[in-house]
Scaffold this motif. Structure first.
Motif: not given
Length: 286
Positions: A197-199, A184-193
């Motif tokens: 970093t992207q890596r 889910d993209n929500g997990q990526r957004s939460a981790a970015t918040a």
């Protein structure tokens, strides 16, 4: 004592015996399949096309065992290399860069769309024809640093490994791309918040979850690769099918030797299935 009222039907139903539902359809189909297999086996025994003595004699023949080991080594190495190729190709496809995404799409299209046998023959025959010698030179040296005929480098093993790895890499690319996109993209957004970093997002959030999703598909591809190593017999690599072909070319026991090869392929796929089942239990999708 009689019970009247709404509870009476419930008590009457509870007093009835419980009878298991009989699924006759499954038994009928199973019986037909067993009868069909028994007829084939009996036909082979009656026509003497299968000699169990010959099968037992060659089942653990040193050359056939070595061929099975070569097939296992080739399939395992091809899986490892194709996994790396597939991961790189999947990341290129998802990068958002039109050039990288386009190159990945073309690679997947070409190597999934052409038969694996053609690719093996191409690497073994066409590459030495296009590039007769491999030369490595440096500008400040008068002569070549390294020079050798391509046929010395492109052996049957290397050609088979390259063909299987590149062809399988196209399938692995789509498998890994689907696994990555399933997160889910929500997990990526939460981790970015949180400041990742992207890596770090890919390494700590996406990859562990995507890896669990693609394990079953990778297991199936490993089984397919172990069987596809038989294609290497066409370019002279001494895997199992090549060995049994050489043997039955001299004693003409074709069916028995092919049965021996089938038994060994079943053993290899059983080993791969056990590994796949263990990984699925150790790393369930959810």
């Amino acid at each position: 004592m009689s019970v009247a009222g709404p509870a009476a039907p419930v008590l009457a139903a509870a007093a009835l015996p419980i009878v298991a539902q009989r699924r006759w359809g499954g038994w009928v189909v199973g019986g037909i399949v067993v009868a069909f297999v028994a007829a084939i086996v009996w036909g082979g025994i009656r026509s003497r096309i299968l000699d169990l003595t010959i099968i037992g004699e060659y089942l653990f023949h040193p050359a056939i065992v070595a061929g099975a080991l070569n097939a296992l080594i080739l399939g395992t190495l091809a899986l490892g290399i194709s996994s790396v190729i597939g991961l790189i190709s999947a990341l290129m496809r998802l990068s958002g860069n039109p050039i990288l995404s386009g190159l990945s799409a073309v690679y997947v299209y070409l190597f999934r769309g052409t038969p694996m046998l053609i690719q093996l023959v191409f690497w073994f025959n066409a590459v030495p024809t296009m590039f007769p010698t491999i030369t490595i030179s440096l500008p400040f040296l008068p002569g070549p640093l390294f020079e050798t005929p391509t046929t010395v480098v492109v052996t049957p093993f290397l050609a088979a490994l390259a063909g299987l790895s590149l062809a399988e890499g196209a399938y692995m690319s789509e498998i890994m791309r689907a696994g990555i996109m399933a997160i889910d993209n929500g997990q990526r957004s939460a981790a970015t918040a949180l400041g990742m970093t992207q890596r770090q997002v890919f390494t700590h959030v996406v990859a562990p979850q995507a890896g669990r999703i693609i394990v079953p598909a990778c297991g199936n591809q490993y089984i397919m690769l172990l069987k596809s190593t038989s294609l290497a017999s066409t370019i002279g690599y001494p895997e199992m099918l090549r060995v049994v072909t050489d043997i039955y070319s001299s004693n003409f026991r074709v069916v028995e030797l092919l049965t021996v090869a089938a038994i060994w392929y079943l053993a290899l796929t059983a080993l791969a299935t056990v590994i796949q089942t263990g990984l699925e239990k150790r790393f369930p999708p959810r």
